[in-house]
Design an enzyme around this catalytic site. Structure first.
Site, PDB file in Angstrom:
ATOM      1  N   GLY A  60       0.859  -1.329   0.032  1.00  0.00           N
ATOM      2  CA  GLY A  60       0.108  -0.167   0.027  1.00  0.00           C
ATOM      3  C   GLY A  60       0.866   1.149   0.077  1.00  0.00           C
ATOM      4  O   GLY A  60       1.932   1.159   0.352  1.00  0.00           O
ATOM      5  N   CYS A  87       5.180  -6.064   1.505  1.00  0.00           N
ATOM      6  CA  CYS A  87       5.648  -4.688   1.544  1.00  0.00           C
ATOM      7  C   CYS A  87       4.801  -3.868   2.929  1.00  0.00           C
ATOM      8  O   CYS A  87       5.369  -4.143   4.056  1.00  0.00           O
ATOM      9  CB  CYS A  87       5.371  -3.875   0.259  1.00  0.00           C
ATOM     10  SG  CYS A  87       6.031  -2.481  -0.152  1.00  0.00           S
ATOM     11  N   TYR A  88       3.952  -3.158   2.712  1.00  0.00           N
ATOM     12  CA  TYR A  88       3.389  -2.508   3.583  1.00  0.00           C
ATOM     13  C   TYR A  88       2.846  -3.515   4.952  1.00  0.00           C
ATOM     14  O   TYR A  88       2.796  -3.322   5.842  1.00  0.00           O
ATOM     15  CB  TYR A  88       1.998  -1.555   3.223  1.00  0.00           C
ATOM     16  CG  TYR A  88       1.301  -1.117   4.334  1.00  0.00           C
ATOM     17  CD1 TYR A  88       1.803   0.381   4.853  1.00  0.00           C
ATOM     18  CD2 TYR A  88       0.128  -1.666   4.783  1.00  0.00           C
ATOM     19  CE1 TYR A  88       0.963   0.990   5.657  1.00  0.00           C
ATOM     20  CE2 TYR A  88      -0.746  -1.030   5.922  1.00  0.00           C
ATOM     21  CZ  TYR A  88      -0.379   0.213   6.141  1.00  0.00           C
ATOM     22  OH  TYR A  88      -1.029   0.704   7.156  1.00  0.00           O
ATOM     23  N   HIS A 174       8.320  -7.728  -3.690  1.00  0.00           N
ATOM     24  CA  HIS A 174       6.846  -8.225  -4.343  1.00  0.00           C
ATOM     25  C   HIS A 174       7.141  -9.187  -5.046  1.00  0.00           C
ATOM     26  O   HIS A 174       7.409  -9.333  -6.337  1.00  0.00           O
ATOM     27  CB  HIS A 174       6.497  -6.899  -5.100  1.00  0.00           C
ATOM     28  CG  HIS A 174       5.775  -5.663  -4.448  1.00  0.00           C
ATOM     29  ND1 HIS A 174       4.763  -5.321  -3.878  1.00  0.00           N
ATOM     30  CD2 HIS A 174       6.597  -4.618  -4.025  1.00  0.00           C
ATOM     31  CE1 HIS A 174       4.625  -4.284  -3.264  1.00  0.00           C
ATOM     32  NE2 HIS A 174       5.696  -3.852  -3.203  1.00  0.00           N
ATOM     33  N   GLU A 176       4.707 -10.876  -6.399  1.00  0.00           N
ATOM     34  CA  GLU A 176       3.531 -11.203  -7.265  1.00  0.00           C
ATOM     35  C   GLU A 176       3.844 -10.399  -8.765  1.00  0.00           C
ATOM     36  O   GLU A 176       3.160 -10.737  -9.638  1.00  0.00           O
ATOM     37  CB  GLU A 176       2.324 -10.344  -6.612  1.00  0.00           C
ATOM     38  CG  GLU A 176       2.296  -8.878  -6.698  1.00  0.00           C
ATOM     39  CD  GLU A 176       2.944  -8.387  -5.177  1.00  0.00           C
ATOM     40  OE1 GLU A 176       2.585  -7.277  -4.943  1.00  0.00           O
ATOM     41  OE2 GLU A 176       3.677  -9.115  -4.491  1.00  0.00           O
ATOM     42  N   SER A 228     -18.241  -6.118 -28.069  1.00  0.00           N
ATOM     43  CA  SER A 228     -17.373  -5.243 -28.827  1.00  0.00           C
ATOM     44  C   SER A 228     -16.743  -6.152 -29.862  1.00  0.00           C
ATOM     45  O   SER A 228     -15.990  -5.647 -30.875  1.00  0.00           O
ATOM     46  CB  SER A 228     -16.439  -4.526 -28.038  1.00  0.00           C
ATOM     47  OG  SER A 228     -15.551  -5.553 -27.410  1.00  0.00           O
ATOM     48  N   GLY A 229     -16.653  -7.525 -29.653  1.00  0.00           N
ATOM     49  CA  GLY A 229     -15.975  -8.468 -30.570  1.00  0.00           C
ATOM     50  C   GLY A 229     -14.636  -8.635 -29.803  1.00  0.00           C
ATOM     51  O   GLY A 229     -13.818  -9.590 -30.476  1.00  0.00           O
ATOM     52  N   GLY A 230     -13.938  -7.910 -28.719  1.00  0.00           N
ATOM     53  CA  GLY A 230     -13.063  -8.401 -28.110  1.00  0.00           C
ATOM     54  C   GLY A 230     -13.093  -9.577 -27.233  1.00  0.00           C
ATOM     55  O   GLY A 230     -14.284 -10.058 -26.768  1.00  0.00           O
ATOM     56  N   ASP A 232     -13.147 -10.244 -23.977  1.00  0.00           N
ATOM     57  CA  ASP A 232     -13.713 -10.109 -22.780  1.00  0.00           C
ATOM     58  C   ASP A 232     -15.223 -10.171 -22.893  1.00  0.00           C
ATOM     59  O   ASP A 232     -16.031 -10.922 -22.580  1.00  0.00           O
ATOM     60  CB  ASP A 232     -13.440  -8.533 -22.125  1.00  0.00           C
ATOM     61  CG  ASP A 232     -12.131  -8.415 -21.717  1.00  0.00           C
ATOM     62  OD1 ASP A 232     -11.253  -9.593 -21.786  1.00  0.00           O
ATOM     63  OD2 ASP A 232     -11.350  -7.444 -21.633  1.00  0.00           O
ATOM     64  N   SER A 233     -15.914  -9.321 -23.847  1.00  0.00           N
ATOM     65  CA  SER A 233     -17.201  -9.124 -23.978  1.00  0.00           C
ATOM     66  C   SER A 233     -17.813 -10.445 -24.897  1.00  0.00           C
ATOM     67  O   SER A 233     -18.762 -10.779 -24.704  1.00  0.00           O
ATOM     68  CB  SER A 233     -17.715  -8.085 -24.915  1.00  0.00           C
ATOM     69  OG  SER A 233     -17.119  -8.053 -26.234  1.00  0.00           O
ATOM     70  N   SER A 234     -16.904 -10.898 -25.645  1.00  0.00           N
ATOM     71  CA  SER A 234     -17.394 -12.149 -26.478  1.00  0.00           C
ATOM     72  C   SER A 234     -17.592 -13.186 -25.471  1.00  0.00           C
ATOM     73  O   SER A 234     -18.273 -14.164 -25.377  1.00  0.00           O
ATOM     74  CB  SER A 234     -16.391 -12.543 -27.290  1.00  0.00           C
ATOM     75  OG  SER A 234     -16.203 -11.480 -28.398  1.00  0.00           O
ATOM     76  N   LYS A 374      -7.225 -11.386 -17.764  1.00  0.00           N
ATOM     77  CA  LYS A 374      -7.302 -11.673 -19.109  1.00  0.00           C
ATOM     78  C   LYS A 374      -6.685 -13.106 -19.376  1.00  0.00           C
ATOM     79  O   LYS A 374      -7.241 -13.786 -20.272  1.00  0.00           O
ATOM     80  CB  LYS A 374      -6.030 -10.703 -19.945  1.00  0.00           C
ATOM     81  CG  LYS A 374      -6.196 -10.809 -21.404  1.00  0.00           C
ATOM     82  CD  LYS A 374      -7.566 -10.450 -21.840  1.00  0.00           C
ATOM     83  CE  LYS A 374      -7.663  -9.020 -21.948  1.00  0.00           C
ATOM     84  NZ  LYS A 374      -8.951  -8.333 -22.541  1.00  0.00           N
TER      85      LYS A 374
END
Length: 518
Positions: A60, A87-88, A174, A176, A228-230, A232-234, A374
């Site tokens: 953070g 970290c934090y 980090h 990650e 949108s065809g991407g 994600d939306s597909s 993703k």
């Protein structure tokens, strides 16, 4: 929407405001353990009810000794659940147990050599030294009683510590982020050697749970999906279609901000190949009219998001019993727009399908991918049987080409960008790089430059090429394209795209830059 097995075999990540919090969740899931992000304000009693196998405290931007710095319920430390502080999070643990945290002389940011002093459990299987990623202005200067240092750097003596009796561990670096070598193995050691997790998180279970949840939620009502065809939306559309079939109506809005040939390709894939309900709306004039004179990127995003929803509400009125709007919102969209957990994370920018929604929207939201990254969405797409051209399609921003035009969006500037982008992406494909890089695209700048063409002086547009590698979009490095390829792209754009006389290549990484320019 997780199964009972996953709920009992999960990790809770307490968000203290780090921009890397979502990366922690991703790394845990890569190790086939389900993870959820919760606010640092969660109570010990709430955690006890969820019965996670372990807890991870994120980093953070605050300092633990600041009066208003985020703290957690002290009862959490008495639950006996394994804890890893990053970290934090490490500094917070040290402070609670009586250690000391001090400011560094200079902020430490970047790669450092980590020397591992104890290879038991947490660092099991790792070499004696690895490269780690540091990003901090404070450090644990004195360990609490019962804690031991298990790794150090030349500037940070307690780069990692452990209290094995309490099953509490902390790292200043980090693990990650991809810049830390063997970071995934470190997290894996915490999951399996410390928390005793089982590898139960996988996409098949996610599909089953999500389909069941959507079917129960929607009932006999209808859903409209912004397609949108991407990827994600597909994926969101196909997942919802699997749950409710013809009750789903997909709507593709041609806002005039898409790339060459995109509308025709979408019609072919979803109408002809996937046999889904798809309405096509030509709204180019509406969007371009609202964007006239707009140059501020945040105003662009919000204007596009507002008009996007208006179009949907108008179209939705034509559909019987529609109550829901589906979107392909992902974790990175959420974390870059607003804090999903009420934690003090900094806002980077507004995404049109998150922060751009009007407050009084007449449709309820369904966002089945909201907690996925993703790479998880691409894996989901494979299991759902989507075509390769969708699965491997590079990310494309919701506001479209509007945020790849620095300055005002006009039909003329859009066409210049489309034609330049066509050439660049086409050459990336020819070079066999399209599926290897995260994103490759052009940006039309708001400046012009002097040039010479045919012995005449020109004063024309500048195109910036952007090509980055990434695994999740949260961090990214610029791709070192071959000079010959860059030269060919530059030559083609200048010679074939009217109104361009200069091409430059963006060599900045994320952070500190973002992938998109606006």
């Amino acid at each position: 929407m997780t199964s009972g097995l996953q709920q009992k075999n999960s990790i809770l990540i307490l968000d203290f405001g780090s921009q890397y919090t979502q990366l922690i969740a991703r790394r845990v899931r890569e190790n086939k353990v389900y993870s959820t992000i919760v606010s640092h304000k969660i109570t010990a009693e709430e955690i006890k009810k969820q019965a996670p196998k372990g807890l991870i405290f994120s980093g953070g931007p605050a300092s633990v000794y600041d009066e208003k710095s985020p703290k957690c319920d002290k009862g959490i430390f008495k639950l006996g659940i394994p804890i890893l502080g990053i970290c934090y999070g490490q500094q917070l643990i040290a402070q609670y147990f009586g250690g000391k945290v001090r400011r560094t002389r200079e902020r430490e940011f970047g790669r450092q050599e980590l020397f591992i002093d104890d290879h038991a459990d947490f660092f099991s299987g790792l070499p004696g030294n690895i490269t780690c990623w540091m990003s901090h202005g404070d450090y644990v200067s004195s360990l609490p009683k019962g804690f031991v240092s298990i790794a150090h750097t030349l500037s940070t003596p307690n780069a990692a510590f452990a209290s094995r009796d309490r099953k509490v561990f902390g790292v200043q670096f980090h693990p990650e982020v991809v810049h830390t070598a063997r970071g995934s193995e470190i997290i894996s050691n915490f999951l399996y050697r410390i928390c005793r997790c089982r590898p139960s998180w996988e996409m098949g279970a996610f599909i089953k749970d999500t389909v069941s949840h959507i079917r129960q939620l929607v009932g006999k009502d209808s859903v409209v999906c912004g397609l949108s065809g991407g990827v994600d939306s597909s994926v969101a559309a196909v997942l919802i279609h699997r749950a409710i079939g013809r009750q789903l109506r997909c709507i593709f809005v041609d806002n005039g901000l898409v790339r060459n040939r995109e509308p025709e390709e979408i019609k072919t894939i979803f109408r002809a190949n996937l046999h889904m309900n798809l309405d096509f709306v030509n709204a180019q004039n509406r969007f371009l009219k609202r964007l006239k004179g707009v140059t501020d990127p945040e105003v662009k995003r919000k204007t596009i998001g507002d008009e996007f929803i208006k179009v949907f509400e108008e179209e939705a009125k034509k559909i019987r019993r529609v109550k829901y709007l589906a979107q392909g919102t992902l974790y990175p969209d959420v974390i870059e727009s607003v804090s999903a957990t009420g934690s003090p994370s900094a806002k980077i920018k507004t995404h049109h399908n998150v922060g751009g929604l009007p407050e009084k929207m007449n449709l309820k939201l369904i966002e089945p991918l909201r907690e996925l990254f993703k790479d998880e969405v691409r894996e989901l797409a494979k299991q759902l049987g989507l075509p390769q051209e969708i699965i491997h399609r590079q990310p494309f921003p919701g506001p479209g080409l509007a945020i790849r035009i620095v300055g005002e969006v006009t039909p003329e500037r859009l066409q210049v960008l489309r034609d330049a982008d066509d050439i660049f992406v086409g050459e990336i494909r020819k070079a066999g790089l399209y599926n290897e890089v995260w994103q490759s695209f052009c940006v039309l700048l708001c400046i012009k430059s002097v040039g010479v063409m045919g012995d005449e002086r020109t004063y024309e547009n500048v195109i910036a090429l952007r090509c980055v590698s990434s695994s999740d979009g949260m961090t990214a490095d610029w791709v070192k394209l071959e000079p010959a390829l860059l030269g060919k792209v530059s030559s083609r754009i200048i010679n074939e795209v009217k109104g361009v006389n200069r091409v430059v290549y963006d060599i900045s990484s994320k952070p500190p830059s973002t992938i998109e320019w606006e």
